[in-house]
Write a protein that holds these residues in place. Structure first.
Motif, PDB file in Angstrom:
ATOM      1  N   THR A   1       8.161   0.923   5.090  1.00  0.00           N
ATOM      2  CA  THR A   1       7.238   1.569   4.166  1.00  0.00           C
ATOM      3  C   THR A   1       7.857   2.851   3.617  1.00  0.00           C
ATOM      4  O   THR A   1       8.417   3.646   4.361  1.00  0.00           O
ATOM      5  N   ILE A   2       7.724   3.036   2.319  1.00  0.00           N
ATOM      6  CA  ILE A   2       8.152   4.275   1.667  1.00  0.00           C
ATOM      7  C   ILE A   2       6.957   4.806   0.889  1.00  0.00           C
ATOM      8  O   ILE A   2       6.302   4.058   0.159  1.00  0.00           O
ATOM      9  N   ARG A   3       6.663   6.078   1.064  1.00  0.00           N
ATOM     10  CA  ARG A   3       5.561   6.711   0.342  1.00  0.00           C
ATOM     11  C   ARG A   3       6.151   7.713  -0.640  1.00  0.00           C
ATOM     12  O   ARG A   3       7.015   8.504  -0.285  1.00  0.00           O
ATOM     13  N   MET A   4       5.679   7.656  -1.886  1.00  0.00           N
ATOM     14  CA  MET A   4       6.138   8.580  -2.920  1.00  0.00           C
ATOM     15  C   MET A   4       4.941   9.354  -3.449  1.00  0.00           C
ATOM     16  O   MET A   4       3.949   8.754  -3.854  1.00  0.00           O
ATOM     17  N   LEU A   5       5.051  10.681  -3.415  1.00  0.00           N
ATOM     18  CA  LEU A   5       3.992  11.560  -3.898  1.00  0.00           C
ATOM     19  C   LEU A   5       4.465  12.281  -5.153  1.00  0.00           C
ATOM     20  O   LEU A   5       5.516  12.936  -5.136  1.00  0.00           O
ATOM     21  N   GLU A   6       3.702  12.147  -6.222  1.00  0.00           N
ATOM     22  CA  GLU A   6       4.002  12.864  -7.450  1.00  0.00           C
ATOM     23  C   GLU A   6       3.536  14.308  -7.282  1.00  0.00           C
ATOM     24  O   GLU A   6       2.422  14.556  -6.831  1.00  0.00           O
TER      25      GLU A   6
ATOM     26  N   LYS B   1       5.959  -1.228   0.325  1.00  0.00           N
ATOM     27  CA  LYS B   1       6.263  -1.970   1.551  1.00  0.00           C
ATOM     28  C   LYS B   1       7.280  -3.040   1.207  1.00  0.00           C
ATOM     29  O   LYS B   1       7.048  -3.845   0.306  1.00  0.00           O
ATOM     30  N   ALA B   2       8.400  -3.020   1.902  1.00  0.00           N
ATOM     31  CA  ALA B   2       9.503  -3.955   1.664  1.00  0.00           C
ATOM     32  C   ALA B   2       9.898  -3.960   0.191  1.00  0.00           C
ATOM     33  O   ALA B   2      10.168  -5.000  -0.389  1.00  0.00           O
ATOM     34  N   GLY B   3       9.869  -2.787  -0.444  1.00  0.00           N
ATOM     35  CA  GLY B   3      10.296  -2.649  -1.829  1.00  0.00           C
ATOM     36  C   GLY B   3       9.254  -2.988  -2.870  1.00  0.00           C
ATOM     37  O   GLY B   3       9.493  -2.832  -4.060  1.00  0.00           O
ATOM     38  N   GLU B   4       8.071  -3.445  -2.449  1.00  0.00           N
ATOM     39  CA  GLU B   4       7.010  -3.817  -3.379  1.00  0.00           C
ATOM     40  C   GLU B   4       5.901  -2.771  -3.351  1.00  0.00           C
ATOM     41  O   GLU B   4       5.512  -2.301  -2.278  1.00  0.00           O
ATOM     42  N   LEU B   5       5.352  -2.431  -4.513  1.00  0.00           N
ATOM     43  CA  LEU B   5       4.254  -1.485  -4.597  1.00  0.00           C
ATOM     44  C   LEU B   5       3.016  -2.072  -3.936  1.00  0.00           C
ATOM     45  O   LEU B   5       2.583  -3.170  -4.275  1.00  0.00           O
ATOM     46  N   ASP B   6       2.460  -1.359  -2.976  1.00  0.00           N
ATOM     47  CA  ASP B   6       1.247  -1.773  -2.263  1.00  0.00           C
ATOM     48  C   ASP B   6       0.049  -1.149  -2.968  1.00  0.00           C
ATOM     49  O   ASP B   6      -0.333  -0.020  -2.694  1.00  0.00           O
ATOM     50  N   THR B   7      -0.550  -1.879  -3.897  1.00  0.00           N
ATOM     51  CA  THR B   7      -1.657  -1.339  -4.693  1.00  0.00           C
ATOM     52  C   THR B   7      -2.919  -1.145  -3.866  1.00  0.00           C
ATOM     53  O   THR B   7      -3.801  -0.395  -4.276  1.00  0.00           O
ATOM     54  N   LEU B   8      -3.022  -1.785  -2.704  1.00  0.00           N
ATOM     55  CA  LEU B   8      -4.206  -1.625  -1.865  1.00  0.00           C
ATOM     56  C   LEU B   8      -4.181  -0.336  -1.045  1.00  0.00           C
ATOM     57  O   LEU B   8      -5.191   0.056  -0.469  1.00  0.00           O
TER      58      LEU B   8
ATOM     59  N   LEU C   1      -6.675   3.054 -13.528  1.00  0.00           N
ATOM     60  CA  LEU C   1      -6.581   3.754 -12.254  1.00  0.00           C
ATOM     61  C   LEU C   1      -6.650   2.754 -11.111  1.00  0.00           C
ATOM     62  O   LEU C   1      -7.477   1.836 -11.116  1.00  0.00           O
ATOM     63  N   TYR C   2      -5.767   2.941 -10.139  1.00  0.00           N
ATOM     64  CA  TYR C   2      -5.752   2.105  -8.936  1.00  0.00           C
ATOM     65  C   TYR C   2      -6.148   2.979  -7.755  1.00  0.00           C
ATOM     66  O   TYR C   2      -5.510   3.995  -7.485  1.00  0.00           O
ATOM     67  N   VAL C   3      -7.228   2.578  -7.064  1.00  0.00           N
ATOM     68  CA  VAL C   3      -7.739   3.303  -5.901  1.00  0.00           C
ATOM     69  C   VAL C   3      -7.981   2.273  -4.812  1.00  0.00           C
ATOM     70  O   VAL C   3      -8.564   1.211  -5.076  1.00  0.00           O
ATOM     71  N   PRO C   4      -7.556   2.555  -3.565  1.00  0.00           N
ATOM     72  CA  PRO C   4      -7.755   1.573  -2.496  1.00  0.00           C
ATOM     73  C   PRO C   4      -9.229   1.206  -2.316  1.00  0.00           C
ATOM     74  O   PRO C   4     -10.105   2.063  -2.426  1.00  0.00           O
TER      75      PRO C   4
END
Length: 180
Positions: A25-30, A48-55, A80-83
């Motif tokens: 997992t990689i987290r990126m904060l703007e 996660k595994a290079g794919e954006l986890d929109t959830l 807007l995407y919100v879990p």
């Protein structure tokens, strides 16, 4: 309060990223960082595994373009995407306020929609710079009842919006009051 624009209050967008210890997992904060060193966070994107986890991410997609028939008419859309949270969305409100430089004046048009995470905007502008802020409120059924009343969870997202890497955005000051 002094309403003049101070060049020290212009913000530059950058990203902070860090990796999870146990998985891929990689987290990126703007981040929006001012010349004063004040920082406000924007998008929170989880991969996660290079794919954006929109959830598990909070972010928006921005589309903006000039009208083919009127070169001063800026049209656009923000999604807007919100879990997800709870058993189901009961209701939501989405507000988008943008700076509009038109002729010799500055305006703050606000666009509002309910029960959707997508908002469209359109206005005349002298500039191709889009800056402002979004506010999204979502009320979700959590299945709980207290004293005979249904209890709802409330999710609030406030985020600066910009199509530039560096710009003045007065909405950042409203999210993070800067002491004088």
């Amino acid at each position: 309060m002094d309403s003049r624009i101070n060049h020290l209050d212009s913000y530059e967008k950058s990203w902070l990223s860090y990796a999870g210890e146990e998985d891929s997992t990689i987290r990126m904060l703007e981040m929006y960082v001012s010349r004063r060193g004040d920082t406000v966070f924007g998008k929170d994107m989880v991969y996660k595994a290079g794919e954006l986890d929109t959830l598990n991410s909070i972010f928006y997609d921005f589309e903006g373009y000039w009208s083919k028939h009127d070169d001063s008419l800026l049209k656009g859309k923000i999604k807007l995407y919100v879990p997800p949270k709870g058993d189901g969305v009961v209701t939501s409100k989405f507000h988008l306020t943008l700076y509009q430089a038109w002729r010799d004046s500055l305006y703050l048009p606000t666009f509002t929609v309910e029960n959707t995470n997508e908002i469209e905007f359109e206005f005349h502008s002298n500039s191709n710079i889009v800056v402002g802020g979004l506010m999204y409120y979502r009320f979700t059924d959590n299945g709980k009842v207290e004293k005979g009343e249904e209890v709802l969870d409330v999710s609030v997202v406030e985020m600066p919006v910009s199509n530039r890497e560096r710009a003045y955005n007065g909405f950042i000051a409203t999210f993070n009051e800067i002491p004088e």
